[in-house]
Design a protein around this motif. Structure first.
Motif, short mmCIF file in Angstrom:
data_model
loop_
_atom_site.label_atom_id
_atom_site.label_comp_id
_atom_site.label_asym_id
_atom_site.label_seq_id
_atom_site.Cartn_x
_atom_site.Cartn_y
_atom_site.Cartn_z
N ALA A 1 -2.20 6.01 1.87
CA ALA A 1 -3.47 5.28 2.04
C ALA A 1 -3.93 5.45 3.48
O ALA A 1 -3.11 5.61 4.39
CB ALA A 1 -3.27 3.80 1.72
N THR A 2 -5.23 5.40 3.69
CA THR A 2 -5.73 5.52 5.06
C THR A 2 -5.65 4.17 5.77
O THR A 2 -5.58 3.12 5.13
CB THR A 2 -7.19 6.01 5.10
OG1 THR A 2 -8.02 4.98 4.54
CG2 THR A 2 -7.37 7.32 4.37
N ALA B 1 -9.06 -2.80 4.93
CA ALA B 1 -9.79 -3.47 3.84
C ALA B 1 -8.87 -4.43 3.09
O ALA B 1 -9.27 -5.54 2.75
CB ALA B 1 -10.40 -2.44 2.90
N VAL B 2 -7.64 -4.00 2.83
CA VAL B 2 -6.67 -4.86 2.14
C VAL B 2 -6.34 -6.08 2.99
O VAL B 2 -6.32 -7.21 2.49
CB VAL B 2 -5.39 -4.07 1.80
CG1 VAL B 2 -4.28 -4.99 1.31
CG2 VAL B 2 -5.68 -2.99 0.77
N ASP C 1 -8.37 2.03 4.61
CA ASP C 1 -8.03 1.35 3.35
C ASP C 1 -7.14 0.14 3.62
O ASP C 1 -7.31 -0.93 3.03
CB ASP C 1 -7.30 2.30 2.39
CG ASP C 1 -8.16 3.44 1.90
OD1 ASP C 1 -9.40 3.30 1.90
OD2 ASP C 1 -7.58 4.48 1.52
N VAL D 1 0.87 -1.18 0.00
CA VAL D 1 0.00 0.00 0.00
C VAL D 1 0.90 1.23 0.00
O VAL D 1 2.02 1.17 0.50
CB VAL D 1 -0.96 0.05 1.22
CG1 VAL D 1 -1.95 -1.08 1.21
CG2 VAL D 1 -0.20 0.11 2.53
N ASP E 1 -9.45 -8.32 2.84
CA ASP E 1 -9.66 -8.91 1.51
C ASP E 1 -8.65 -10.01 1.20
O ASP E 1 -8.98 -11.03 0.59
CB ASP E 1 -9.56 -7.84 0.42
CG ASP E 1 -10.74 -6.89 0.41
OD1 ASP E 1 -11.77 -7.19 1.05
OD2 ASP E 1 -10.63 -5.82 -0.24
N GLU F 1 -8.87 7.22 9.84
CA GLU F 1 -8.73 8.21 8.75
C GLU F 1 -7.30 8.69 8.58
O GLU F 1 -7.00 9.44 7.65
CB GLU F 1 -9.67 9.39 9.00
CG GLU F 1 -11.14 9.01 9.01
CD GLU F 1 -11.55 8.22 7.76
OE1 GLU F 1 -11.17 8.61 6.64
OE2 GLU F 1 -12.24 7.19 7.93
#
Length: 143
Positions: free
Chosen positions: A21-22, A28-29, A25, A17, A32, A70
């Motif tokens: 990136a937050t 989420a990676v 985010d 990343v 996923d 954030e």
């Protein structure tokens, strides 16, 4: 046994990343991909700017609260990253990871990110070796 053998078996794919990136985010990676760490790279995986793990996120969440979601990954990542090279011995890396309480090591060649190995990769490789040795001994004894 060298770390290159582990990489040969598991593959060299690395999830990265960017530092901007937050944390949301990043989470989420991690979810996923079902992984526990991501290399932070400013140039889409060519170099290592840092590493960020679930542990990093939890520590910052505890200290800063939900607002950390954030924040930029650069604010929570580990900057001083232990790395290895493919020629490193498995036993040495296992000891390094245990002593430094780290679970992921980026593999770097000539300053370029090549792969990542986890303590789980090392343990799996060692278990496979032990099973192979056991099978050979059982075969030897039974013949």
């Amino acid at each position: 046994m060298r770390i290159s053998e582990v990489i040969r078996r598991k593959g060299a794919a690395v999830v990265t990343v960017p530092p901007q990136a937050t944390v949301a985010d990043l989470l989420a990676v991690l979810d996923d991909r079902n992984i526990g760490a991501v290399v932070v790279s400013e140039d889409e995986g060519a170099s290592v700017a840092g590493i960020v793990t679930e542990r990093d996120v939890v520590r910052h969440l505890h200290a800063r609260g939900a607002g950390v979601l954030e924040a930029a990954v650069a604010e929570v990542m580990t900057v001083h990253v232990h790395t290895c090279v493919p020629e490193d011995e498995l036993e040495v890396l296992a000891r390094t990871m245990t002593e430094h309480r780290i679970r992921h090591l980026p593999v770097v060649v000539d300053g370029k990110l090549e792969a990542i190995v986890s303590i789980g990769d090392i343990v799996k490789h060692r278990l496979d070796e032990l099973q192979s040795e056991r099978d050979s001994l059982v075969d030897y004894v039974s013949h």
